[in-house]
Write a protein that holds these residues in place. Structure first.
Motif, PDB file in Angstrom:
ATOM      1  N   TYR A 137       0.830  -1.203   0.000  1.00 37.69           N
ATOM      2  CA  TYR A 137       0.000   0.000   0.000  1.00 37.69           C
ATOM      3  C   TYR A 137       0.866   1.255   0.000  1.00 37.69           C
ATOM      4  CZ  TYR A 137      -3.853  -3.123   1.142  1.00 37.69           C
ATOM      5  OH  TYR A 137      -4.790  -4.129   1.117  1.00 37.69           O
ATOM      6  N   ASN A 185       7.793   3.988  -2.144  1.00 37.56           N
ATOM      7  CA  ASN A 185       6.399   4.238  -2.504  1.00 37.56           C
ATOM      8  C   ASN A 185       5.709   5.200  -1.523  1.00 37.56           C
ATOM      9  OD1 ASN A 185       5.931   2.691  -0.231  1.00 37.56           O
ATOM     10  ND2 ASN A 185       4.818   1.062  -1.291  1.00 37.56           N
ATOM     11  N   GLN A 223      -3.158   6.433  -1.511  1.00 37.77           N
ATOM     12  CA  GLN A 223      -3.896   6.703  -2.735  1.00 37.77           C
ATOM     13  C   GLN A 223      -5.188   5.888  -2.809  1.00 37.77           C
ATOM     14  OE1 GLN A 223      -2.960   9.043  -5.034  1.00 37.77           O
ATOM     15  NE2 GLN A 223      -1.399   9.564  -3.538  1.00 37.77           N
ATOM     16  N   GLU A 224      -5.166   4.695  -2.220  1.00 35.89           N
ATOM     17  CA  GLU A 224      -6.342   3.836  -2.307  1.00 35.89           C
ATOM     18  C   GLU A 224      -7.073   3.747  -0.977  1.00 35.89           C
ATOM     19  OE1 GLU A 224      -5.242  -0.507  -2.748  1.00 35.89           O
ATOM     20  OE2 GLU A 224      -3.310   0.421  -3.161  1.00 35.89           O
ATOM     21  N   GLY A 244       2.157   4.753   0.497  1.00 34.22           N
ATOM     22  CA  GLY A 244       1.815   5.835   1.408  1.00 34.22           C
ATOM     23  C   GLY A 244       1.280   5.413   2.767  1.00 34.22           C
TER      24      GLY A 244
END
Length: 177
Positions: free
Chosen positions: A49, A93, A146-147, A51
């Motif tokens: 994941y 990331n 982001q998700e 962030g």
């Protein structure tokens, strides 16, 4: 990109890895691989994941160093950067694993106002119910991902210790106040 090396997990560890409910407790006898599972789950979440902000806590710094900092520095070599001053791993990331400890009762207050998508409370029975409750308040969306992701709180524990009664009440007896 380098890959994370993992041994084959035990069946109970697989259940822990697959758990996605908001609160998950993984208990058992000493030496059952609970710390390893928590460390690996944190690393895998950080890689999966982008962030995500993760806080992994032990009661004392020596426990944190021996059970997590030293092994994670080896696990994440060439994968994430470790900063000794802030005791955190940052990933390319944007994910981050912060390592902390709460030796004194009020040490949890240093986390007030922060937000972590995932909190790992290692050896939860060594923490007081006040400390647990204070940490649930920081277990919320960090806003860095982001998700969509529902915040999660993972606990590992052995029988006995300062927090035995509240852990048993919540996760064995399921008696919620």
């Amino acid at each position: 990109m380098p890959t994370l090396k993992m041994a084959r997990p035990y069946p109970q560890q697989v259940k822990f890895f697959e758990a996605v409910t908001p609160y998950v407790a993984y208990g058992g006898a000493r030496g059952g691989g609970k710390s390893w599972a928590a460390r690996k789950k944190a690393e895998l979440l950080a890689l999966r994941y982008a962030g995500i902000q993760i806080l992994l806590l032990r009661r004392t710094f020596p426990e944190l160093r021996e059970n997590h900092i030293i092994p994670m520095r080896m696990d994440l070599k060439n994968i994430a950067a470790y900063r000794e001053s802030s005791k955190d791993f940052t990933f390319m990331n944007g994910s981050r694993i912060v390592l902390g400890y709460c030796d004194a009762e009020t040490d949890v207050l240093q986390y007030q106002g922060q937000a972590y998508d995932v909190v790992f409370l290692e050896e939860a029975t060594q923490f007081t119910e006040f400390q647990f409750q204070a940490l649930t308040e920081i277990n919320r969306s960090s806003g860095m991902m982001q998700e969509k992701f529902t915040p999660r709180f993972y606990l590992t524990c052995n029988p006995g210790g300062t927090g035995h009664a509240w852990v048993k009440r919540l996760f064995i007896d399921r008696d919620y106040k």
